[in-house]
Design a protein around this motif. Sequence first.
Motif, PDB file in Angstrom:
ATOM      1  N   MET A   1       0.834  -1.197   0.000  1.00  0.00           N
ATOM      2  CA  MET A   1       0.000   0.000   0.000  1.00  0.00           C
ATOM      3  C   MET A   1       0.878   1.260   0.000  1.00  0.00           C
ATOM      4  N   ALA A   2       1.927   1.250   0.824  1.00  0.00           N
ATOM      5  CA  ALA A   2       2.833   2.402   0.905  1.00  0.00           C
ATOM      6  C   ALA A   2       3.534   2.641  -0.433  1.00  0.00           C
ATOM      7  N   ILE A   3       4.028   1.587  -1.019  1.00  0.00           N
ATOM      8  CA  ILE A   3       4.725   1.709  -2.303  1.00  0.00           C
ATOM      9  C   ILE A   3       3.778   2.253  -3.369  1.00  0.00           C
ATOM     10  N   SER A   4       2.527   1.782  -3.355  1.00  0.00           N
ATOM     11  CA  SER A   4       1.549   2.264  -4.343  1.00  0.00           C
ATOM     12  C   SER A   4       1.257   3.750  -4.178  1.00  0.00           C
ATOM     13  N   ARG A   5       1.508   4.288  -2.995  1.00  0.00           N
ATOM     14  CA  ARG A   5       1.299   5.722  -2.727  1.00  0.00           C
ATOM     15  C   ARG A   5       2.588   6.531  -2.880  1.00  0.00           C
ATOM     16  N   GLY A   6       3.637   5.873  -3.350  1.00  0.00           N
ATOM     17  CA  GLY A   6       4.902   6.574  -3.556  1.00  0.00           C
ATOM     18  C   GLY A   6       5.710   6.790  -2.293  1.00  0.00           C
ATOM     19  N   ILE A   7       5.474   5.992  -1.276  1.00  0.00           N
ATOM     20  CA  ILE A   7       6.177   6.124  -0.006  1.00  0.00           C
ATOM     21  C   ILE A   7       7.412   5.219  -0.011  1.00  0.00           C
ATOM     22  N   ASN A   8       8.552   5.778   0.372  1.00  0.00           N
ATOM     23  CA  ASN A   8       9.767   4.985   0.532  1.00  0.00           C
ATOM     24  C   ASN A   8       9.615   4.156   1.796  1.00  0.00           C
ATOM     25  N   VAL A   9       9.630   2.850   1.662  1.00  0.00           N
ATOM     26  CA  VAL A   9       9.426   1.979   2.821  1.00  0.00           C
ATOM     27  C   VAL A   9      10.406   0.811   2.764  1.00  0.00           C
ATOM     28  N   VAL A  10      10.916   0.457   3.938  1.00  0.00           N
ATOM     29  CA  VAL A  10      11.838  -0.662   4.087  1.00  0.00           C
ATOM     30  C   VAL A  10      11.185  -1.667   5.029  1.00  0.00           C
ATOM     31  N   LYS A  11      11.279  -2.944   4.687  1.00  0.00           N
ATOM     32  CA  LYS A  11      10.717  -3.971   5.558  1.00  0.00           C
ATOM     33  C   LYS A  11      11.663  -4.239   6.726  1.00  0.00           C
ATOM     34  N   VAL A  12      11.143  -4.017   7.935  1.00  0.00           N
ATOM     35  CA  VAL A  12      11.910  -4.228   9.158  1.00  0.00           C
ATOM     36  C   VAL A  12      10.954  -4.700  10.246  1.00  0.00           C
ATOM     37  N   ASP A  13      11.331  -5.743  10.959  1.00  0.00           N
ATOM     38  CA  ASP A  13      10.604  -6.153  12.157  1.00  0.00           C
ATOM     39  C   ASP A  13      11.294  -5.470  13.324  1.00  0.00           C
ATOM     40  N   VAL A  14      10.718  -4.377  13.789  1.00  0.00           N
ATOM     41  CA  VAL A  14      11.383  -3.541  14.793  1.00  0.00           C
ATOM     42  C   VAL A  14      11.516  -4.209  16.154  1.00  0.00           C
ATOM     43  N   GLU A  15      10.840  -5.326  16.356  1.00  0.00           N
ATOM     44  CA  GLU A  15      11.015  -6.058  17.618  1.00  0.00           C
ATOM     45  C   GLU A  15      12.223  -6.973  17.579  1.00  0.00           C
ATOM     46  N   LYS A  16      12.686  -7.315  16.365  1.00  0.00           N
ATOM     47  CA  LYS A  16      13.766  -8.295  16.238  1.00  0.00           C
ATOM     48  C   LYS A  16      14.990  -7.789  15.492  1.00  0.00           C
ATOM     49  N   GLU A  17      14.821  -6.755  14.689  1.00  0.00           N
ATOM     50  CA  GLU A  17      15.894  -6.306  13.806  1.00  0.00           C
ATOM     51  C   GLU A  17      16.296  -4.867  14.104  1.00  0.00           C
ATOM     52  N   LYS A  18      17.561  -4.587  13.860  1.00  0.00           N
ATOM     53  CA  LYS A  18      18.023  -3.207  13.938  1.00  0.00           C
ATOM     54  C   LYS A  18      17.580  -2.479  12.682  1.00  0.00           C
ATOM     55  N   LEU A  19      17.447  -1.177  12.791  1.00  0.00           N
ATOM     56  CA  LEU A  19      17.067  -0.373  11.642  1.00  0.00           C
ATOM     57  C   LEU A  19      18.218  -0.339  10.632  1.00  0.00           C
ATOM     58  N   PRO A  20      17.934  -0.472   9.334  1.00  0.00           N
ATOM     59  CA  PRO A  20      18.989  -0.540   8.325  1.00  0.00           C
ATOM     60  C   PRO A  20      19.476   0.842   7.879  1.00  0.00           C
ATOM     61  N   PHE A  21      19.740   1.710   8.847  1.00  0.00           N
ATOM     62  CA  PHE A  21      20.178   3.062   8.551  1.00  0.00           C
ATOM     63  C   PHE A  21      21.426   3.371   9.374  1.00  0.00           C
ATOM     64  N   SER A  22      22.236   4.278   8.854  1.00  0.00           N
ATOM     65  CA  SER A  22      23.449   4.696   9.551  1.00  0.00           C
ATOM     66  C   SER A  22      23.110   5.498  10.798  1.00  0.00           C
ATOM     67  N   ASP A  23      24.064   5.590  11.709  1.00  0.00           N
ATOM     68  CA  ASP A  23      23.915   6.439  12.888  1.00  0.00           C
ATOM     69  C   ASP A  23      23.666   7.883  12.438  1.00  0.00           C
ATOM     70  N   ASN A  24      22.891   8.609  13.215  1.00  0.00           N
ATOM     71  CA  ASN A  24      22.648  10.037  12.989  1.00  0.00           C
ATOM     72  C   ASN A  24      22.147  10.337  11.573  1.00  0.00           C
ATOM     73  N   SER A  25      21.206   9.549  11.091  1.00  0.00           N
ATOM     74  CA  SER A  25      20.707   9.683   9.715  1.00  0.00           C
ATOM     75  C   SER A  25      19.522  10.625   9.564  1.00  0.00           C
ATOM     76  N   PHE A  26      18.737  10.821  10.606  1.00  0.00           N
ATOM     77  CA  PHE A  26      17.453  11.507  10.458  1.00  0.00           C
ATOM     78  C   PHE A  26      17.339  12.735  11.349  1.00  0.00           C
ATOM     79  N   ASP A  27      16.735  13.787  10.782  1.00  0.00           N
ATOM     80  CA  ASP A  27      16.459  15.000  11.549  1.00  0.00           C
ATOM     81  C   ASP A  27      15.293  14.789  12.503  1.00  0.00           C
ATOM     82  N   MET A  28      14.360  13.932  12.113  1.00  0.00           N
ATOM     83  CA  MET A  28      13.186  13.670  12.938  1.00  0.00           C
ATOM     84  C   MET A  28      12.738  12.226  12.738  1.00  0.00           C
ATOM     85  N   VAL A  29      12.276  11.636  13.825  1.00  0.00           N
ATOM     86  CA  VAL A  29      11.689  10.303  13.771  1.00  0.00           C
ATOM     87  C   VAL A  29      10.293  10.396  14.360  1.00  0.00           C
TER      88      VAL A  29
END
Length: 192
Positions: A33-61
Amino acid sequence: MNQGFHRPYTVLKERFKDIELQAVEVDETRIAMAISRGINVVKVDVEKEKLPFSDNSFDMVLFTEVMEHLSNPLLILSEIKRVVKPAGAVIVSTPNAVGLFGRYNHLFGCTPYYIPFLPVRGSRKGQYGDHRFELTISQCKDLLEKNGYKIEKAVFSRMNHKRRGIILKIIERLALLKPSWSDIMIFKCKVL
C-alpha cells in the motif's frame, strides 16, 4: 523516518514537498500500500531487527501509534536514538491507558489488549486492534526518560471516533476539560 507511517506520513508528504521521508513496516500488505502511494518503505521487524540506517541519519523520527503493538519496545527505542541526529527530534504517540474512552470501554467489558490465548469475537482482536499493552502518562514518561529521551513537550489529543453516539460526545467534551483524560499522548523528545 517513520514507523507506523499512515496518516502522519501522508500529511507531511503533502505539506512539505521538498523533504525526504522514509518509513519502516513489517506487514507485506501495508508495504505494498505504501509503495503504491509513492512512499519509501523498508521492511523491518522492529522487535527483532536493527534499523537498516546509519547512525545520525534523520532530523526527525515519528514513532506514532506503534509502541503499544510491540511486546517489548526497548530495541526500537534504542534504535531510534541511534539513527536520529543529535539535534533531531523524536515524536512519540501512543494511547493513554487511563483516557476516558478506555475507561468507558472497560466498563462494558472491552479490553484494549490482544490476548492470544483467548478466542476473538468478531474481527477485532482488542479495542484498538492487537495492542500488547497501554501506558499511563507517567509510565510513558518514565519509559522514555529511562531510555535516554528528554521530553520537551507533551500534548494530549482525542481520537477521531467513528461511532459518535451521545456517550462518546460527552466523553470527548469531558476530555477537553482535563487533557490528561484524552485518548492519545504525544511527546516531543530530544535524545540525551
